[in-house]
Motif scaffolding. Structure first.
Motif, PDB file in Angstrom:
ATOM      1  N   LEU A  98       0.866  -1.175   0.000  1.00 12.76           N
ATOM      2  CA  LEU A  98       0.000   0.000   0.000  1.00 12.76           C
ATOM      3  C   LEU A  98       0.908   1.232   0.000  1.00 12.76           C
ATOM      4  N   TYR A  99       0.706   2.109  -0.974  1.00 10.16           N
ATOM      5  CA  TYR A  99       1.578   3.282  -1.113  1.00 10.16           C
ATOM      6  C   TYR A  99       0.750   4.552  -1.316  1.00 10.16           C
ATOM      7  N   ARG A 100       1.292   5.641  -0.794  1.00 10.11           N
ATOM      8  CA  ARG A 100       0.760   6.954  -1.161  1.00 10.11           C
ATOM      9  C   ARG A 100       1.933   7.880  -1.466  1.00 10.11           C
ATOM     10  N   TYR A 101       1.617   8.964  -2.159  1.00  5.95           N
ATOM     11  CA  TYR A 101       2.610   9.919  -2.627  1.00  5.95           C
ATOM     12  C   TYR A 101       2.103  11.309  -2.246  1.00  5.95           C
ATOM     13  N   PRO A 102       2.465  11.801  -1.058  1.00  2.29           N
ATOM     14  CA  PRO A 102       1.871  13.059  -0.579  1.00  2.29           C
ATOM     15  C   PRO A 102       2.031  14.225  -1.555  1.00  2.29           C
ATOM     16  N   VAL A 103       3.222  14.339  -2.173  1.00  4.41           N
ATOM     17  CA  VAL A 103       3.464  15.374  -3.176  1.00  4.41           C
ATOM     18  C   VAL A 103       3.575  14.693  -4.539  1.00  4.41           C
ATOM     19  N   LYS A 104       2.857  15.184  -5.514  1.00  4.21           N
ATOM     20  CA  LYS A 104       2.928  14.598  -6.863  1.00  4.21           C
ATOM     21  C   LYS A 104       4.379  14.550  -7.325  1.00  4.21           C
ATOM     22  N   SER A 105       4.818  13.372  -7.743  1.00  9.38           N
ATOM     23  CA  SER A 105       6.175  13.097  -8.216  1.00  9.38           C
ATOM     24  C   SER A 105       7.221  13.052  -7.101  1.00  9.38           C
ATOM     25  N   GLY A 106       6.793  13.191  -5.850  1.00  2.67           N
ATOM     26  CA  GLY A 106       7.720  13.039  -4.737  1.00  2.67           C
ATOM     27  C   GLY A 106       7.859  11.578  -4.335  1.00  2.67           C
ATOM     28  N   GLN A 107       8.626  11.324  -3.268  1.00  2.00           N
ATOM     29  CA  GLN A 107       8.852   9.958  -2.812  1.00  2.00           C
ATOM     30  C   GLN A 107       7.568   9.289  -2.343  1.00  2.00           C
ATOM     31  N   ALA A 108       7.573   7.959  -2.445  1.00  2.00           N
ATOM     32  CA  ALA A 108       6.449   7.156  -1.965  1.00  2.00           C
ATOM     33  C   ALA A 108       6.544   6.961  -0.460  1.00  2.00           C
ATOM     34  N   GLN A 109       5.393   6.804   0.171  1.00  2.00           N
ATOM     35  CA  GLN A 109       5.293   6.343   1.554  1.00  2.00           C
ATOM     36  C   GLN A 109       4.695   4.953   1.531  1.00  2.00           C
ATOM     37  N   CYS A 110       5.381   4.000   2.139  1.00  2.00           N
ATOM     38  CA  CYS A 110       4.868   2.639   2.262  1.00  2.00           C
ATOM     39  C   CYS A 110       4.017   2.570   3.524  1.00  2.00           C
ATOM     40  N   LEU A 111       2.767   2.149   3.396  1.00  4.83           N
ATOM     41  CA  LEU A 111       1.813   2.160   4.498  1.00  4.83           C
ATOM     42  C   LEU A 111       1.402   0.750   4.886  1.00  4.83           C
ATOM     43  N   GLN A 112       1.019   0.581   6.140  1.00  4.54           N
ATOM     44  CA  GLN A 112       0.399  -0.665   6.582  1.00  4.54           C
ATOM     45  C   GLN A 112      -1.118  -0.582   6.482  1.00  4.54           C
ATOM     46  N   GLY A 113      -1.652   0.614   6.621  1.00  2.00           N
ATOM     47  CA  GLY A 113      -3.081   0.820   6.524  1.00  2.00           C
ATOM     48  C   GLY A 113      -3.376   2.267   6.212  1.00  2.00           C
ATOM     49  N   SER A 114      -4.573   2.544   5.699  1.00  2.00           N
ATOM     50  CA  SER A 114      -4.931   3.912   5.348  1.00  2.00           C
ATOM     51  C   SER A 114      -6.435   4.050   5.198  1.00  2.00           C
ATOM     52  N   PRO A 115      -6.988   5.195   5.627  1.00  3.26           N
ATOM     53  CA  PRO A 115      -8.363   5.506   5.241  1.00  3.26           C
ATOM     54  C   PRO A 115      -8.430   5.712   3.726  1.00  3.26           C
ATOM     55  N   VAL A 116      -9.589   5.410   3.148  1.00 10.30           N
ATOM     56  CA  VAL A 116      -9.846   5.600   1.728  1.00 10.30           C
ATOM     57  C   VAL A 116     -11.130   6.396   1.584  1.00 10.30           C
TER      58      VAL A 116
END
Length: 267
Positions: free
Chosen positions: A6-24
């Protein structure tokens, strides 16, 4: 099948954050591509396609809700979430134009010094999010600053098959997915229309069209001299001139995702 990454990218084209869980929610994973660096002069978005050094920009949300940015050799800076209706700036993401709040002069100066170009940082509140590309999704679907859709899913077996054909491993993060699924056949996701993960149902909207971005090493920003993985993808994943890998999704409703959740194909 289960959700393996599960990944998110807080800033477009910035580094990924690897997550264990997240709201959707409406805009995909909470905090995903809600911030973007744009040219000060015209509001056009910057990405690693032309600015590969953006891949070194690390971003995360603090406990107080601020954005914390870090750059190698330049330290860190905290950015408050701007008011949704103040300091609005016109910006462009591909063919979409919208007005979103500017994050202020301090972070703009910090990023401009690093890039050697006058830029601004902008934020996308939910009420100012974009419609999806014409012909895809529902009228209620929205996206913040991804290229077009709120979520991207890739099957691990699809990457494994690609790597086998290339003859060396390509990192999953070259393709910047939000969701990675294990346990399916290679490219099984091409045939999915609706899936359930946990209690959430997702609609599969269209294949993801891949570009030169995938040839950048996510750790170093260096470009593959042999243009992999595009070179190999072109041999078996090209349709009507587009190279396809992964599927774009939208969520029906809001909920929670966590690594390890079962994935069920509904249609």
């Amino acid at each position: 099948m289960f959700l393996s990454e599960l990944y998110r990218y807080p800033v477009k084209s910035g580094q990924a954050q690897c997550l264990q869980g997240s709201p959707v929610g409406l805009l995909g994973l909470q905090g995903d591509r809600r911030w973007m660096v744009v040219e000060q002069e015209n509001g056009r978005f910057l990405t690693q396609r032309a600015w590969p050094q953006l891949g070194h920009l690390k971003a995360c949300e603090s406990d107080s809700g601020e954005l914390l940015l870090e750059l190698p050799g330049q330290g860190s800076i905290r950015v408050a979430v701007p008011d949704a209706d103040e300091a609005l700036r016109g910006v462009t993401v591909w063919r979409d134009t919208l007005r979103v709040p500017d994050a202020g002069d301090e972070v703009a100066g910090w990023l401009s010094q690093w890039l050697g170009k006058a830029v601004r940082l902008v934020h996308c509140p939910e009420q100012r999010a974009r419609y999806l590309p014409s012909g895809y999704g529902l009228n209620s679907d929205r996206a913040a600053f991804p290229d077009g859709f709120p979520l991207l899913l890739i099957g691990q077996s699809s990457l494994d098959e690609l790597n086998h054909r290339i003859g060396r491993p390509m990192e999953m993060l070259r393709f910047r997915p939000n969701l990675v699924v294990k346990g399916a056949q290679p490219f099984a996701e091409d045939g999915w229309k609706r899936i359930r993960i946990g209690t959430l149902v997702f609609r599969v909207l269209k294949p993801s069209v891949r570009c030169i971005f995938t040839t950048l090493d996510p750790a170093t920003g260096e470009r593959s001299l042999d243009r992999e993985p595009l070179t190999t993808l072109k041999t078996f994943r090209e349709r009507d001139g587009d190279i396809l890998f992964g599927q774009n999704l939208a969520a029906d409703g809001a909920g929670w995702l966590e690594v390890g959740m079962q994935v069920e194909v509904l249609e």
